[in-house]
Design a protein around this motif. Structure first.
Motif, PDB file in Angstrom:
ATOM      1  N   THR A  51       0.043  -6.341   5.658  1.00 57.35           N
ATOM      2  CA  THR A  51      -0.006  -7.813   6.028  1.00 57.35           C
ATOM      3  C   THR A  51      -1.436  -8.219   6.450  1.00 57.35           C
ATOM      4  O   THR A  51      -2.038  -7.097   6.988  1.00 57.35           O
ATOM      5  CB  THR A  51       1.253  -8.021   6.992  1.00 57.35           C
ATOM      6  OG1 THR A  51       1.443  -9.569   6.943  1.00 57.35           O
ATOM      7  CG2 THR A  51       0.596  -7.879   8.493  1.00 57.35           C
ATOM      8  N   SER A  52      -1.671  -9.391   6.801  1.00 58.04           N
ATOM      9  CA  SER A  52      -2.908  -9.716   7.279  1.00 58.04           C
ATOM     10  C   SER A  52      -2.474 -10.590   8.682  1.00 58.04           C
ATOM     11  O   SER A  52      -1.680 -11.516   8.639  1.00 58.04           O
ATOM     12  CB  SER A  52      -3.762 -10.580   6.561  1.00 58.04           C
ATOM     13  OG  SER A  52      -4.111  -9.749   5.141  1.00 58.04           O
ATOM     14  N   LEU A  53      -3.717 -10.502   9.522  1.00 61.69           N
ATOM     15  CA  LEU A  53      -3.595 -11.424  10.628  1.00 61.69           C
ATOM     16  C   LEU A  53      -4.917 -12.165  10.699  1.00 61.69           C
ATOM     17  O   LEU A  53      -6.004 -11.923  10.678  1.00 61.69           O
ATOM     18  CB  LEU A  53      -3.529 -10.543  11.898  1.00 61.69           C
ATOM     19  CG  LEU A  53      -2.240  -9.637  12.289  1.00 61.69           C
ATOM     20  CD1 LEU A  53      -2.354  -8.909  13.602  1.00 61.69           C
ATOM     21  CD2 LEU A  53      -0.808 -10.384  12.136  1.00 61.69           C
ATOM     22  N   HIS A  54      -4.646 -13.410  11.521  1.00 59.92           N
ATOM     23  CA  HIS A  54      -5.665 -14.486  11.595  1.00 59.92           C
ATOM     24  C   HIS A  54      -5.719 -14.442  12.979  1.00 59.92           C
ATOM     25  O   HIS A  54      -4.943 -14.894  13.753  1.00 59.92           O
ATOM     26  CB  HIS A  54      -5.373 -15.663  11.170  1.00 59.92           C
ATOM     27  CG  HIS A  54      -6.497 -16.655  11.561  1.00 59.92           C
ATOM     28  ND1 HIS A  54      -6.237 -18.149  11.491  1.00 59.92           N
ATOM     29  CD2 HIS A  54      -7.867 -16.629  11.709  1.00 59.92           C
ATOM     30  CE1 HIS A  54      -7.266 -18.728  11.964  1.00 59.92           C
ATOM     31  NE2 HIS A  54      -8.402 -17.707  12.029  1.00 59.92           N
ATOM     32  N   LEU A  55      -6.767 -14.102  13.690  1.00 62.91           N
ATOM     33  CA  LEU A  55      -6.754 -14.057  15.043  1.00 62.91           C
ATOM     34  C   LEU A  55      -8.347 -14.746  15.651  1.00 62.91           C
ATOM     35  O   LEU A  55      -9.179 -14.682  14.898  1.00 62.91           O
ATOM     36  CB  LEU A  55      -6.988 -12.380  15.620  1.00 62.91           C
ATOM     37  CG  LEU A  55      -5.951 -11.455  15.418  1.00 62.91           C
ATOM     38  CD1 LEU A  55      -6.329 -10.117  15.837  1.00 62.91           C
ATOM     39  CD2 LEU A  55      -4.607 -11.886  15.954  1.00 62.91           C
ATOM     40  N   THR A  56      -7.871 -15.351  16.791  1.00 60.03           N
ATOM     41  CA  THR A  56      -8.974 -16.229  17.376  1.00 60.03           C
ATOM     42  C   THR A  56      -9.443 -15.728  18.798  1.00 60.03           C
ATOM     43  O   THR A  56      -8.508 -15.732  19.546  1.00 60.03           O
ATOM     44  CB  THR A  56      -8.737 -17.690  17.248  1.00 60.03           C
ATOM     45  OG1 THR A  56      -8.490 -18.128  15.862  1.00 60.03           O
ATOM     46  CG2 THR A  56      -9.594 -18.526  17.918  1.00 60.03           C
ATOM     47  N   ARG A  87       6.663  -7.115  -3.682  1.00 56.83           N
ATOM     48  CA  ARG A  87       5.425  -7.548  -4.378  1.00 56.83           C
ATOM     49  C   ARG A  87       4.384  -6.570  -3.929  1.00 56.83           C
ATOM     50  O   ARG A  87       4.280  -6.378  -2.758  1.00 56.83           O
ATOM     51  CB  ARG A  87       5.166  -8.890  -4.117  1.00 56.83           C
ATOM     52  CG  ARG A  87       3.689  -9.467  -4.599  1.00 56.83           C
ATOM     53  CD  ARG A  87       3.827 -10.788  -4.434  1.00 56.83           C
ATOM     54  NE  ARG A  87       3.768 -11.162  -3.333  1.00 56.83           N
ATOM     55  CZ  ARG A  87       2.661 -11.393  -2.362  1.00 56.83           C
ATOM     56  NH1 ARG A  87       1.425 -10.703  -2.658  1.00 56.83           N
ATOM     57  NH2 ARG A  87       2.799 -11.514  -1.023  1.00 56.83           N
ATOM     58  N   ARG A  88       3.711  -6.031  -4.807  1.00 52.77           N
ATOM     59  CA  ARG A  88       2.375  -5.183  -4.386  1.00 52.77           C
ATOM     60  C   ARG A  88       1.318  -6.320  -4.063  1.00 52.77           C
ATOM     61  O   ARG A  88       1.276  -7.372  -4.303  1.00 52.77           O
ATOM     62  CB  ARG A  88       1.862  -4.334  -5.568  1.00 52.77           C
ATOM     63  CG  ARG A  88       2.777  -3.434  -6.330  1.00 52.77           C
ATOM     64  CD  ARG A  88       2.702  -2.331  -5.422  1.00 52.77           C
ATOM     65  NE  ARG A  88       3.688  -1.319  -5.854  1.00 52.77           N
ATOM     66  CZ  ARG A  88       3.296  -0.086  -6.553  1.00 52.77           C
ATOM     67  NH1 ARG A  88       2.016   0.206  -6.397  1.00 52.77           N
ATOM     68  NH2 ARG A  88       3.967   0.779  -7.099  1.00 52.77           N
ATOM     69  N   ARG A 118      -4.817  -2.791  -8.883  1.00 53.20           N
ATOM     70  CA  ARG A 118      -3.654  -2.229  -8.356  1.00 53.20           C
ATOM     71  C   ARG A 118      -3.365  -1.372  -7.195  1.00 53.20           C
ATOM     72  O   ARG A 118      -4.252  -0.662  -7.111  1.00 53.20           O
ATOM     73  CB  ARG A 118      -2.660  -1.329  -9.542  1.00 53.20           C
ATOM     74  CG  ARG A 118      -1.452  -0.979  -9.219  1.00 53.20           C
ATOM     75  CD  ARG A 118      -0.736  -0.240 -10.357  1.00 53.20           C
ATOM     76  NE  ARG A 118       0.413   0.323  -9.995  1.00 53.20           N
ATOM     77  CZ  ARG A 118       1.693  -0.251  -9.840  1.00 53.20           C
ATOM     78  NH1 ARG A 118       1.678  -1.601 -10.341  1.00 53.20           N
ATOM     79  NH2 ARG A 118       2.897   0.259  -9.506  1.00 53.20           N
ATOM     80  N   THR A 119      -2.880  -2.091  -6.159  1.00 53.75           N
ATOM     81  CA  THR A 119      -2.785  -1.289  -4.912  1.00 53.75           C
ATOM     82  C   THR A 119      -1.260  -0.467  -4.684  1.00 53.75           C
ATOM     83  O   THR A 119      -0.488  -0.620  -5.676  1.00 53.75           O
ATOM     84  CB  THR A 119      -2.675  -2.314  -3.734  1.00 53.75           C
ATOM     85  OG1 THR A 119      -1.634  -3.037  -3.538  1.00 53.75           O
ATOM     86  CG2 THR A 119      -4.225  -3.135  -3.566  1.00 53.75           C
ATOM     87  N   ASN A 120      -1.139  -0.072  -3.713  1.00 61.01           N
ATOM     88  CA  ASN A 120       0.152   0.835  -3.523  1.00 61.01           C
ATOM     89  C   ASN A 120       0.891   0.372  -2.364  1.00 61.01           C
ATOM     90  O   ASN A 120       2.237   0.797  -2.178  1.00 61.01           O
ATOM     91  CB  ASN A 120      -0.419   2.320  -3.276  1.00 61.01           C
ATOM     92  CG  ASN A 120      -0.884   3.038  -4.226  1.00 61.01           C
ATOM     93  OD1 ASN A 120      -0.454   3.102  -5.315  1.00 61.01           O
ATOM     94  ND2 ASN A 120      -2.310   3.030  -3.920  1.00 61.01           N
ATOM     95  N   ALA A 121       0.451  -0.766  -1.559  1.00 57.68           N
ATOM     96  CA  ALA A 121       1.285  -1.292  -0.599  1.00 57.68           C
ATOM     97  C   ALA A 121       2.016  -2.486  -0.897  1.00 57.68           C
ATOM     98  O   ALA A 121       1.512  -3.279  -1.779  1.00 57.68           O
ATOM     99  CB  ALA A 121       0.464  -1.623   0.774  1.00 57.68           C
ATOM    100  N   PHE A 122       3.149  -2.867  -0.246  1.00 62.67           N
ATOM    101  CA  PHE A 122       3.989  -3.984  -0.368  1.00 62.67           C
ATOM    102  C   PHE A 122       3.788  -4.913   0.557  1.00 62.67           C
ATOM    103  O   PHE A 122       3.635  -4.730   1.690  1.00 62.67           O
ATOM    104  CB  PHE A 122       5.671  -3.435  -0.550  1.00 62.67           C
ATOM    105  CG  PHE A 122       5.923  -2.425  -1.456  1.00 62.67           C
ATOM    106  CD1 PHE A 122       5.793  -2.715  -2.703  1.00 62.67           C
ATOM    107  CD2 PHE A 122       5.887  -1.122  -1.158  1.00 62.67           C
ATOM    108  CE1 PHE A 122       6.447  -1.769  -3.697  1.00 62.67           C
ATOM    109  CE2 PHE A 122       6.100  -0.116  -2.022  1.00 62.67           C
ATOM    110  CZ  PHE A 122       6.388  -0.475  -3.268  1.00 62.67           C
ATOM    111  N   ALA A 123       3.391  -5.925  -0.028  1.00 60.58           N
ATOM    112  CA  ALA A 123       2.940  -7.258   1.077  1.00 60.58           C
ATOM    113  C   ALA A 123       4.131  -7.552   1.886  1.00 60.58           C
ATOM    114  O   ALA A 123       5.343  -7.987   1.473  1.00 60.58           O
ATOM    115  CB  ALA A 123       2.722  -8.378  -0.091  1.00 60.58           C
TER     116      ALA A 123
END
Length: 391
Positions: A51-56, A87-88, A118-123
């Motif tokens: 996953t992704s984080l948006h940090l301030t 989903r990848r 193609r990645t191997n991680a699941f979103a």
């Protein structure tokens, strides 16, 4: 400086798209136009989520954006998950792909080709593991490179039970995409790249790392998976200037218990008082072998001031891009990066030796791979400034 641009000075011709050069001039497997690029499968037992984080960080202005009163960062997280479906994750956006290829002068491939990797991680899969039971590894990419170029390493570590946080250092890479659709580019590259510039860069990255650690280890962290992090087992690794930033981050933040510099010239010297925490130098044989001159001088200087566990390893046949996804993907496009070592083999070496270092110092499990040269990896030599490489 060892901050080579992505596929510097190369263009993709029809011949290169159908053939890459392997060891000893033998043809190596290469992609064909239309093939989907892919990352190697992780080697651990756990499925991987991301996953992704948006940090301030409101406590400091952005060092590269005039008038920006806060520092905004995007961070990618990889971690073990019990959900081996879904989903990848997308490797990068089409815009990021276009800008990265443009920076390297790459033509002859679709501009969005890296977005199809193609990645191997699941979103957004749910993190799994014991509470406060998983070590954390922070990754920092090379100058102008997005955090995604360390994905193969991150996925592999996560499959072995690590939480991995890769930081996009805003304005220091070709493209960072924020949740609201903004895309920032590399403005830090404008001007003279003298020693003062690189010191400013690594000092700023150390501040980024400390802020991310604050956010991931504080009570009531915004990311649910943060509850799994063991704050006493944190390490950092980086490539090129990201590797140099590992030294700076360890000097600035005692929470970083171990560090790896992957093929990066160090810019802020370790003080005379020394650094007693474990450290690994891992680089090219051609650039970082004692006596080779140039960039190796900074490793020789810092080696003397590393007072704890330390190793200095060099990889024969590797080039700068061999240590990241850049080498892996370039080979699949048929681009000859000048490396004698096939990209998949280089990736295996980087992943296995990084994992061994972390298993030893965060997992406290003996690692024979780091005790002496291995017949399994004859390309890897042990060395130091006062000795020839041992193979």
């Amino acid at each position: 400086m060892n901050h080579a641009h992505f596929l510097r000075g190369l263009t993709v011709s029809t011949a290169l798209l159908t053939l890459a050069v392997g060891i000893g001039g033998r043809p190596a497997a290469a992609g064909k136009p239309g093939d989907t690029p892919s990352l190697p499968s992780p080697t651990g037992p756990h499925p991987v989520g991301t996953t992704s984080l948006h940090l301030t960080d409101d406590s400091r202005p952005d060092p590269w954006a005039s008038g920006a009163s806060a520092r905004e960062l995007m961070v990618s997280l990889w971690y073990p998950t019990a959900s081996a479906n879904g989903r990848r994750a997308q490797y990068m956006t089409p815009t990021e792909s276009e800008l990265l290829l443009k920076e390297g002068g790459i033509t002859g491939v679709p501009s969005d080709v890296l977005s199809t990797t193609r990645t191997n991680a699941f979103a957004d899969a749910r993190p799994a593991g014991p509470e406060r039971g998983l070590p954390l590894v922070v990754l920092s990419p090379g100058f102008t490179k997005p955090r995604t170029t360390l994905t193969a390493l991150a996925e592999d570590l996560a499959s072995h039970g690590y939480i991995v946080a890769a930081i996009d250092h805003t304005y220091e890479n070709v493209a960072t995409t924020f949740p609201d659709g903004r895309v920032t580019t590399c403005t830090a590259g404008e001007g003279t790249h003298d020693e003062a510039f690189w010191k400013r860069l690594v000092t700023g990255r150390a501040a980024d790392v400390s802020f991310v650690l604050d956010e991931l280890t504080r009570a009531h962290a915004t990311w649910d998976g943060a509850r799994l992090i063991d704050p006493s087992r944190i390490a950092m690794a980086g490539h090129s200037v990201g590797g140099a930033s590992s030294v700076t981050s360890m000097l600035a933040d005692s929470r970083v218990r171990a560090g790896i510099d992957i093929d990066g010239t160090t810019h802020v010297p370790i003080p005379d008082s020394g650094l007693s925490r474990p450290f690994l130098f891992l680089g090219r044989h051609s650039q970082y072998s004692p006596g080779s001159g140039g960039a190796v001088a900074t490793w020789e200087r810092d080696w003397q001031r590393l007072t704890g566990w330390k190793r200095w390893l060099v990889v024969t046949g590797a080039e700068h891009a061999s240590f990241t996804d850049v080498g892996l993907l370039a080979e699949q496009f048929g681009v000859d990066m000048g490396a004698d070592l096939p990209a998949a083999r280089a990736s295996e070496i980087i992943r296995s030796h990084t994992r061994a270092f972390l298993e030893l110092h965060l997992g406290h499990r003996a690692q024979r791979l780091l005790d002496k040269p291995s017949k399994r990896y004859p390309q890897v030599a042990f060395c130091g400034p006062e000795a020839s490489p041992r193979v």
